[in-house]
Design a protein around this motif. Structure first.
Motif, mmCIF file in Angstrom:
data_model
loop_
_atom_site.group_PDB
_atom_site.id
_atom_site.type_symbol
_atom_site.label_atom_id
_atom_site.label_comp_id
_atom_site.label_asym_id
_atom_site.label_seq_id
_atom_site.Cartn_x
_atom_site.Cartn_y
_atom_site.Cartn_z
ATOM 1 N N VAL A 22 18.249 -3.897 -5.627
ATOM 2 C CA VAL A 22 17.291 -4.982 -5.852
ATOM 3 C C VAL A 22 18.031 -6.250 -6.284
ATOM 4 C CG1 VAL A 22 15.412 -5.772 -7.363
ATOM 5 C CG2 VAL A 22 15.325 -3.482 -6.341
ATOM 6 N N SER A 23 18.991 -6.090 -7.176
ATOM 7 C CA SER A 23 19.769 -7.225 -7.659
ATOM 8 C C SER A 23 20.579 -7.865 -6.533
ATOM 9 C CB SER A 23 20.687 -6.753 -8.791
ATOM 10 O OG SER A 23 21.461 -7.796 -9.279
ATOM 11 N N LEU A 24 21.250 -7.041 -5.737
ATOM 12 C CA LEU A 24 22.029 -7.572 -4.611
ATOM 13 C C LEU A 24 21.121 -8.264 -3.591
ATOM 14 C CD1 LEU A 24 24.563 -4.646 -4.135
ATOM 15 C CD2 LEU A 24 25.138 -7.007 -4.762
ATOM 16 N N MET A 62 32.534 -4.189 -8.186
ATOM 17 C CA MET A 62 31.167 -4.674 -7.990
ATOM 18 C C MET A 62 31.119 -6.199 -7.831
ATOM 19 S SD MET A 62 28.159 -3.566 -7.415
ATOM 20 C CE MET A 62 28.193 -1.882 -7.950
ATOM 21 N N ASP A 63 32.117 -6.911 -8.380
ATOM 22 C CA ASP A 63 32.174 -8.366 -8.169
ATOM 23 C C ASP A 63 32.179 -8.683 -6.675
ATOM 24 O OD1 ASP A 63 32.325 -8.904 -10.942
ATOM 25 O OD2 ASP A 63 34.529 -8.917 -10.918
ATOM 26 N N LEU A 64 32.898 -7.887 -5.897
ATOM 27 C CA LEU A 64 32.981 -8.123 -4.454
ATOM 28 C C LEU A 64 31.614 -8.021 -3.793
ATOM 29 C CD1 LEU A 64 36.199 -6.105 -3.497
ATOM 30 C CD2 LEU A 64 36.003 -8.502 -4.207
ATOM 31 N N ALA A 65 30.826 -7.036 -4.179
ATOM 32 C CA ALA A 65 29.499 -6.862 -3.588
ATOM 33 C C ALA A 65 28.630 -8.090 -3.844
ATOM 34 C CB ALA A 65 28.832 -5.605 -4.141
ATOM 35 N N TYR A 109 51.705 -5.927 -3.588
ATOM 36 C CA TYR A 109 50.266 -5.819 -3.802
ATOM 37 C C TYR A 109 49.736 -4.551 -3.153
ATOM 38 C CZ TYR A 109 50.423 -10.777 -5.001
ATOM 39 O OH TYR A 109 50.716 -11.973 -5.572
ATOM 40 N N GLU A 110 48.675 -4.021 -3.762
ATOM 41 C CA GLU A 110 47.917 -2.901 -3.223
ATOM 42 C C GLU A 110 46.525 -3.422 -2.884
ATOM 43 O OE1 GLU A 110 46.040 1.318 -4.830
ATOM 44 O OE2 GLU A 110 46.895 -0.096 -6.251
ATOM 45 N N LEU A 111 45.989 -3.008 -1.742
ATOM 46 C CA LEU A 111 44.611 -3.342 -1.396
ATOM 47 C C LEU A 111 43.708 -2.382 -2.143
ATOM 48 C CD1 LEU A 111 42.449 -4.837 0.241
ATOM 49 C CD2 LEU A 111 42.842 -3.172 2.085
ATOM 50 N N VAL A 112 43.067 -2.876 -3.201
ATOM 51 C CA VAL A 112 42.205 -2.035 -4.033
ATOM 52 C C VAL A 112 40.886 -1.762 -3.322
ATOM 53 C CG1 VAL A 112 40.938 -1.901 -6.220
ATOM 54 C CG2 VAL A 112 43.252 -2.874 -6.165
ATOM 55 N N CYS A 113 40.253 -2.834 -2.860
ATOM 56 C CA CYS A 113 38.921 -2.710 -2.256
ATOM 57 C C CYS A 113 38.601 -3.974 -1.485
ATOM 58 C CB CYS A 113 37.876 -2.490 -3.354
ATOM 59 S SG CYS A 113 36.214 -2.107 -2.751
ATOM 60 N N HIS A 114 37.729 -3.845 -0.498
ATOM 61 C CA HIS A 114 37.148 -5.008 0.160
ATOM 62 C C HIS A 114 35.672 -4.724 0.404
ATOM 63 C CE1 HIS A 114 37.902 -2.597 3.761
ATOM 64 N NE2 HIS A 114 37.113 -3.409 4.436
ATOM 65 N N SER A 115 34.928 -5.758 0.722
ATOM 66 C CA SER A 115 33.478 -5.636 0.870
ATOM 67 C C SER A 115 33.060 -5.761 2.329
ATOM 68 C CB SER A 115 32.776 -6.706 0.036
ATOM 69 O OG SER A 115 33.263 -7.995 0.386
ATOM 70 N N HIS A 116 31.942 -5.130 2.638
ATOM 71 C CA HIS A 116 31.283 -5.277 3.935
ATOM 72 C C HIS A 116 29.885 -5.830 3.685
ATOM 73 C CE1 HIS A 116 33.774 -2.229 6.530
ATOM 74 N NE2 HIS A 116 34.498 -3.243 6.106
ATOM 75 N N PRO A 117 29.508 -6.888 4.400
ATOM 76 C CA PRO A 117 28.222 -7.528 4.126
ATOM 77 C C PRO A 117 26.979 -6.808 4.636
ATOM 78 C CG PRO A 117 29.566 -8.877 5.609
ATOM 79 C CD PRO A 117 30.359 -7.678 5.261
ATOM 80 N N ALA A 145 27.754 -4.656 0.274
ATOM 81 C CA ALA A 145 27.086 -5.761 -0.425
ATOM 82 C C ALA A 145 25.573 -5.609 -0.379
ATOM 83 C CB ALA A 145 27.498 -7.097 0.184
ATOM 84 N N ARG A 146 25.080 -4.584 0.268
ATOM 85 C CA ARG A 146 23.638 -4.323 0.317
ATOM 86 C C ARG A 146 23.216 -3.303 -0.732
ATOM 87 N NH1 ARG A 146 21.178 -6.430 4.592
ATOM 88 N NH2 ARG A 146 19.498 -4.913 4.554
ATOM 89 N N THR A 147 24.072 -2.302 -0.973
ATOM 90 C CA THR A 147 23.693 -1.214 -1.879
ATOM 91 C C THR A 147 24.620 -1.046 -3.079
ATOM 92 O OG1 THR A 147 25.024 0.393 -0.652
ATOM 93 C CG2 THR A 147 22.707 0.120 0.037
#
Length: 159
Positions: A22-24, A62-65, A109-117, A145-147
């Motif tokens: 709901v917040s996203l 969660m910042d990425l989402a 650097y290590e790729l920790v996480c990325h987001s999908h819209p 980024a939806r859920t």
């Protein structure tokens, strides 16, 4: 001392997956604003291709989402020995060039996480898996980024 303790307690929170969705969704449609921390992050990387070095462990997945919900663009967290990198991608990808590409290839650097819209269940793309193989990294994560759901993935296409 009590104020410090209160701040630590306040930073610990639980939320239902429904409240996160709901917040996203509210951020995505403009009903809700980003919180102050996330708005400051976005102001540091306002355009696709921008990145900023930040204090190590200052970013949450969660910042990425939320950043993606706001902009419809992908974002990524890279983590080094002494810093985090917040990267602002495009609506379709995060393309690392220059010092970030070199940093990933040399394991600075290590790729920790990325987001999908646009996915409820985040699925790594073939390109996501290929990137891991190219940089010699065992695993990473992708967040929706939806859920707000997070999936860990490896370079293996049939995991």
């Amino acid at each position: 001392m009590d104020e410090e303790f209160d701040l630590k307690i306040a930073s610990l929170s639980l939320a239902s997956s429904r409240s996160t969705r709901v917040s996203l969704a509210g951020v995505r449609v403009g009903r809700y604003d980003l919180n102050e921390h996330r708005q400051k992050l976005l102001s540091r990387v306002p355009k696709s291709g921008n990145y900023v070095l930040l204090e190590k462990d200052s970013l949450e997945i969660m910042d990425l989402a939320y950043l993606t919900a706001k902009t419809k663009d992908e974002f990524a967290i890279l983590r080094g020995k002494n810093e985090d990198v917040l990267f602002h991608g495009t609506s379709m990808s995060c393309r690392f060039t220059g010092e970030l590409e070199e940093g990933l290839r040399t394991h600075k650097y290590e790729l920790v996480c990325h987001s999908h819209p646009g996915e409820d269940e985040p699925e790594p793309s073939p390109e996501d898996r290929t990137l891991l193989r190219k940089i010699g990294q065992r695993s990473s994560m992708v967040i929706s980024a939806r859920t707000g759901r997070i999936s860990e993935f490896t370079e293996e296409p049939f995991e």
